[in-house]
Design a protein around this motif. Sequence first.
Motif, PDB file in Angstrom:
ATOM      1  N   LEU A 157      36.544  -8.661  13.607  1.00 20.44           N
ATOM      2  CA  LEU A 157      37.458  -7.911  14.430  1.00 20.44           C
ATOM      3  C   LEU A 157      37.410  -6.972  15.528  1.00 20.44           C
ATOM      4  O   LEU A 157      38.269  -6.403  16.111  1.00 20.44           O
ATOM      5  N   ALA A 158      36.127  -6.382  15.548  1.00 22.78           N
ATOM      6  CA  ALA A 158      35.998  -4.911  16.450  1.00 22.78           C
ATOM      7  C   ALA A 158      35.784  -5.812  17.780  1.00 22.78           C
ATOM      8  O   ALA A 158      36.779  -4.934  18.468  1.00 22.78           O
ATOM      9  N   TYR A 159      34.895  -6.658  18.322  1.00 28.05           N
ATOM     10  CA  TYR A 159      34.866  -7.073  19.131  1.00 28.05           C
ATOM     11  C   TYR A 159      36.904  -7.550  19.921  1.00 28.05           C
ATOM     12  O   TYR A 159      37.077  -7.524  20.922  1.00 28.05           O
ATOM     13  N   ARG A 160      36.981  -8.099  18.780  1.00 28.21           N
ATOM     14  CA  ARG A 160      38.842  -8.782  18.986  1.00 28.21           C
ATOM     15  C   ARG A 160      39.279  -7.166  19.865  1.00 28.21           C
ATOM     16  O   ARG A 160      40.043  -7.372  20.634  1.00 28.21           O
ATOM     17  N   ASN A 161      38.731  -6.795  19.078  1.00 25.23           N
ATOM     18  CA  ASN A 161      39.891  -4.899  19.241  1.00 25.23           C
ATOM     19  C   ASN A 161      39.653  -4.199  20.523  1.00 25.23           C
ATOM     20  O   ASN A 161      40.589  -3.937  21.743  1.00 25.23           O
ATOM     21  N   ILE A 162      37.420  -4.873  20.485  1.00 20.57           N
ATOM     22  CA  ILE A 162      37.397  -3.433  21.917  1.00 20.57           C
ATOM     23  C   ILE A 162      38.083  -4.730  23.350  1.00 20.57           C
ATOM     24  O   ILE A 162      38.276  -4.002  24.405  1.00 20.57           O
TER      25      ILE A 162
ATOM     26  N   GLN B  80      33.486   1.251  17.068  1.00 22.62           N
ATOM     27  CA  GLN B  80      35.022   0.603  16.907  1.00 22.62           C
ATOM     28  C   GLN B  80      34.740  -0.022  14.899  1.00 22.62           C
ATOM     29  O   GLN B  80      35.630   0.054  14.710  1.00 22.62           O
ATOM     30  N   CYS B  81      33.264  -0.511  15.650  1.00 20.18           N
ATOM     31  CA  CYS B  81      33.068  -1.274  13.542  1.00 20.18           C
ATOM     32  C   CYS B  81      33.240   0.070  12.704  1.00 20.18           C
ATOM     33  O   CYS B  81      33.748  -0.556  11.815  1.00 20.18           O
ATOM     34  N   ALA B  82      33.034   1.670  13.313  1.00 21.14           N
ATOM     35  CA  ALA B  82      32.887   2.719  12.436  1.00 21.14           C
ATOM     36  C   ALA B  82      34.425   2.859  11.978  1.00 21.14           C
ATOM     37  O   ALA B  82      34.809   3.552  10.730  1.00 21.14           O
ATOM     38  N   LEU B  83      35.387   2.661  13.758  1.00 16.30           N
ATOM     39  CA  LEU B  83      36.819   3.559  13.282  1.00 16.30           C
ATOM     40  C   LEU B  83      37.523   2.353  12.653  1.00 16.30           C
ATOM     41  O   LEU B  83      38.116   2.645  11.526  1.00 16.30           O
ATOM     42  N   GLN B  84      37.353   1.131  12.183  1.00  9.76           N
ATOM     43  CA  GLN B  84      38.000   0.461  11.812  1.00  9.76           C
ATOM     44  C   GLN B  84      38.174   0.715   9.981  1.00  9.76           C
ATOM     45  O   GLN B  84      38.593   0.144   9.284  1.00  9.76           O
TER      46      GLN B  84
ATOM     47  N   GLN C 222      44.603   2.262  -0.478  1.00 10.42           N
ATOM     48  CA  GLN C 222      44.803   2.901  -2.108  1.00 10.42           C
ATOM     49  C   GLN C 222      43.724   3.858  -2.492  1.00 10.42           C
ATOM     50  O   GLN C 222      44.392   4.460  -2.763  1.00 10.42           O
ATOM     51  N   GLN C 223      42.722   3.256  -2.209  1.00 12.25           N
ATOM     52  CA  GLN C 223      40.893   4.197  -2.806  1.00 12.25           C
ATOM     53  C   GLN C 223      41.390   6.192  -2.299  1.00 12.25           C
ATOM     54  O   GLN C 223      41.575   6.583  -3.354  1.00 12.25           O
ATOM     55  N   SER C 224      41.612   5.891  -1.062  1.00 10.93           N
ATOM     56  CA  SER C 224      41.909   7.037  -0.450  1.00 10.93           C
ATOM     57  C   SER C 224      43.117   7.653  -1.023  1.00 10.93           C
ATOM     58  O   SER C 224      42.785   9.066  -1.291  1.00 10.93           O
ATOM     59  N   ARG C 225      44.130   7.036  -1.265  1.00 10.20           N
ATOM     60  CA  ARG C 225      45.274   7.667  -1.789  1.00 10.20           C
ATOM     61  C   ARG C 225      45.093   8.207  -3.503  1.00 10.20           C
ATOM     62  O   ARG C 225      45.888   9.202  -3.871  1.00 10.20           O
ATOM     63  N   ASN C 226      44.269   7.694  -4.011  1.00  8.64           N
ATOM     64  CA  ASN C 226      43.666   8.074  -5.275  1.00  8.64           C
ATOM     65  C   ASN C 226      43.127   9.232  -5.040  1.00  8.64           C
ATOM     66  O   ASN C 226      42.953   9.235  -6.659  1.00  8.64           O
ATOM     67  N   GLY C 227      42.351   9.471  -4.043  1.00  8.94           N
ATOM     68  CA  GLY C 227      41.602  10.858  -4.531  1.00  8.94           C
ATOM     69  C   GLY C 227      40.495   9.608  -4.897  1.00  8.94           C
ATOM     70  O   GLY C 227      39.400  11.004  -4.908  1.00  8.94           O
ATOM     71  N   ASP C 228      39.736   8.912  -4.757  1.00  9.38           N
ATOM     72  CA  ASP C 228      38.326   8.253  -4.658  1.00  9.38           C
ATOM     73  C   ASP C 228      37.521   8.582  -3.463  1.00  9.38           C
ATOM     74  O   ASP C 228      37.779   9.052  -2.342  1.00  9.38           O
ATOM     75  N   ASN C 229      36.428   8.592  -3.845  1.00 10.12           N
ATOM     76  CA  ASN C 229      35.338   9.075  -2.873  1.00 10.12           C
ATOM     77  C   ASN C 229      34.651   7.583  -2.597  1.00 10.12           C
ATOM     78  O   ASN C 229      34.366   7.040  -3.174  1.00 10.12           O
ATOM     79  N   PHE C 230      34.066   7.805  -1.458  1.00 11.00           N
ATOM     80  CA  PHE C 230      33.929   6.508  -0.806  1.00 11.00           C
ATOM     81  C   PHE C 230      31.875   6.499  -0.598  1.00 11.00           C
ATOM     82  O   PHE C 230      31.601   7.825   0.215  1.00 11.00           O
ATOM     83  N   TYR C 231      30.761   5.581  -0.298  1.00 11.79           N
ATOM     84  CA  TYR C 231      29.399   6.258  -0.523  1.00 11.79           C
ATOM     85  C   TYR C 231      28.807   4.834  -0.170  1.00 11.79           C
ATOM     86  O   TYR C 231      28.251   4.730   0.385  1.00 11.79           O
ATOM     87  N   LYS C 232      29.117   3.694   0.359  1.00 14.09           N
ATOM     88  CA  LYS C 232      28.741   2.890   0.529  1.00 14.09           C
ATOM     89  C   LYS C 232      29.691   2.065   2.368  1.00 14.09           C
ATOM     90  O   LYS C 232      29.908   0.983   1.798  1.00 14.09           O
ATOM     91  N   LEU C 233      29.769   2.601   3.139  1.00 13.75           N
ATOM     92  CA  LEU C 233      30.886   2.385   3.883  1.00 13.75           C
ATOM     93  C   LEU C 233      29.679   1.480   5.097  1.00 13.75           C
ATOM     94  O   LEU C 233      30.862   0.502   5.335  1.00 13.75           O
ATOM     95  N   ILE C 234      28.904   1.885   5.064  1.00  8.82           N
ATOM     96  CA  ILE C 234      28.033   1.272   6.156  1.00  8.82           C
ATOM     97  C   ILE C 234      27.977  -0.410   5.690  1.00  8.82           C
ATOM     98  O   ILE C 234      28.112  -1.249   6.975  1.00  8.82           O
ATOM     99  N   GLU C 235      27.974  -0.553   4.499  1.00  9.35           N
ATOM    100  CA  GLU C 235      27.417  -1.752   4.147  1.00  9.35           C
ATOM    101  C   GLU C 235      29.260  -3.233   4.672  1.00  9.35           C
ATOM    102  O   GLU C 235      29.388  -4.248   5.333  1.00  9.35           O
ATOM    103  N   LEU C 236      30.605  -2.294   4.688  1.00 13.02           N
ATOM    104  CA  LEU C 236      31.571  -2.415   5.305  1.00 13.02           C
ATOM    105  C   LEU C 236      31.156  -3.006   6.824  1.00 13.02           C
ATOM    106  O   LEU C 236      32.189  -4.045   7.176  1.00 13.02           O
ATOM    107  N   MET C 237      30.686  -1.951   7.493  1.00 14.46           N
ATOM    108  CA  MET C 237      30.524  -1.599   8.649  1.00 14.46           C
ATOM    109  C   MET C 237      30.112  -2.772   9.087  1.00 14.46           C
ATOM    110  O   MET C 237      30.154  -3.350  10.011  1.00 14.46           O
ATOM    111  N   LYS C 238      28.839  -3.038   8.305  1.00 17.03           N
ATOM    112  CA  LYS C 238      28.321  -4.624   9.256  1.00 17.03           C
ATOM    113  C   LYS C 238      28.346  -5.610   8.273  1.00 17.03           C
ATOM    114  O   LYS C 238      27.674  -6.712   9.113  1.00 17.03           O
ATOM    115  N   LYS C 239      29.747  -5.580   7.708  1.00 17.46           N
ATOM    116  CA  LYS C 239      30.092  -6.795   7.694  1.00 17.46           C
ATOM    117  C   LYS C 239      30.496  -8.413   9.051  1.00 17.46           C
ATOM    118  O   LYS C 239      30.709  -7.982   9.715  1.00 17.46           O
TER     119      LYS C 239
END
Length: 598
Positions: free
Chosen positions: A33-38, A108-112, A10-27
């Motif tokens: 979930l990445a293990y499950r998909n792999i 896979q963590c980054a892709l998600q 939704q944020q991307s649809r609104n045109g927002d920028n993203f700065y702290k994505l690494i923190e989400l990838m490390k959750k």
Amino acid sequence: MQSILDGLYQQSRNGDNFYKLIELMKKDENIRLAYRNIKRNMGSLTAGTDGMTINDIKVLSTDEVIEKVQGMFDWYEPQPVKRVFIPKPNGDRRPLGIPTIWDRLFQQCALQILEPICEAKFHNHSYGFRPNRSTHHALARMKSLVNRKGTGFHYCVDLDIKGFFDNVHHGKLLKQLWTLGIRDKKLLSIISRLLKAEIINQGVPHKGTPQGGILSPLLANIVLNELDWWISDQWETIQTSHPYSTNSSKYHSLKRSKLKECFFVRYADDAKILCRDYVTALKIFEATKDFLKNRLYLEISPKKSKIINLRKKASHFLGFTIKANKKRNKHVAHSRMCPKARNNAYNKLKKAIKEIRKKQTPESVWHYNTIVMGIQNYYSAATHINCDLNHMSCHLIRRLYNRLRRDWKNATKQDMSTTLRKRYRDYNPKLYKIKDIVLIPIHAQKHKRAINFTQSISNYTKEGREKIHNTLKVINKETLRHVQRFYTNYRTVEYNDNRIAKFIAQYGRCAITKQELGLVGWHCHHKIPLESGGNDNYNNLIIVREDIHVAIHQDDSNKANSILNKYEIAEEKKVLFDKLRILASRTPIFSPEQKLVN
């Protein structure tokens, strides 16, 4: 992770920028979930340069896997990529780069996290390597353009990018990521290092994305997304100063201008631009070549890229040929298997027949049947599939007769499974069987119309998910969320993942009593206990109530029986309960005369 991914979309649809994505990838949840998909990807059993596969990871505890991946995000150095070549139909070889299993889990963590951001920005009519979209959707889009009311779009610009995956410009790709709103500089640095991962025996690449990497398809779509919107903005999505209520009224007004009337459809690096006349097609063809060269630093393949009048000649797309044939007072799209696809399918079947001749096993016969059904399922979207399959069947029946006539027996539809009888109920061909498995007739397939993709379908909106599946409605969502969020620390990552899968497969109910389970009071039981040589595989697990689990392991049969008397248990579930007790080295209750088996 669903609420987080929905928020990113939704944020991307609104045109927002993203700065702290690494923190989400490390959750923790994202890594699990990445293990499950792999794990569900067949490629997870392919080893990289370190010789490891998913089997080497699944024996680790969940905390060990999470700690390892989080450490990779702190300082990422990709391991060397294994180079593998696979044959192409034209005799050439396609290079694949296979990262190590840990690098694939990391990607896979980054892709998600990146996928919902990019999905919100991708064009509606890009269909390659995107969730819920398929080649049949791309085919349906092209056919609908050819069949448009009026004169139709019968001039097709075939675009095939020369060595696309090997020629992606790294600097341009990073700038495109920045433009999409991905402003996390640490993440961009990681992607840059990932693109420059050393390839064994070839060194460090300076351009291209490694085919075989988890992130490569998404990065490829990011590169060509700029091309998609540039073509679309020539006509389909052009911004006008005057607002129009409908697209049809907008296009009607635009026809009075000198704009190029065109529509496009793309699947990976194979794109088609449909125009009404040759002059427009020629202009857009030359303009697109110039755009690719000067903006994306890519070139088209001269042999495969051309302008085709579909009323005179067919265009090849995703294994099909598409041509506009006259029907009454208009032209409609007719499609067939392309000659190359027909030859490849025939050669696969010949090879499968040879395997049956060498090895008279049920597996070899079923392998032949799976190839037949795969061909039928994919190419049934062709309007004249019956002509192609009949032609193939005429040649194939001779080979079947020459190779297998001494081994087969006459069969009837009753020898088929219920599913196959239903599938081929409209056909009454002469049937043969080997090892009690009926050989499926290749010609028994009718045309199935390919349907355009419903653009409201999405993995990242509630409404979009409801159009994909409704199965989770039968499970208490609070209970399911609890199962997904909490895991057993001292167990392996494989156990914790399969525990979720088993809970969903049983619709959140006890396997013995069939009662709905709550947040607590149930157990994921090992059919063959770990101390008896059991493992954490999916087939060795079963979800039961806590007291039922106690009854399974109870030495005293009377105490076990008293627990069971509290419930109404069906006869087949009593048999299952006894089997579980036998596997746990306990005496069966309902059939005490059975011998203990391992």
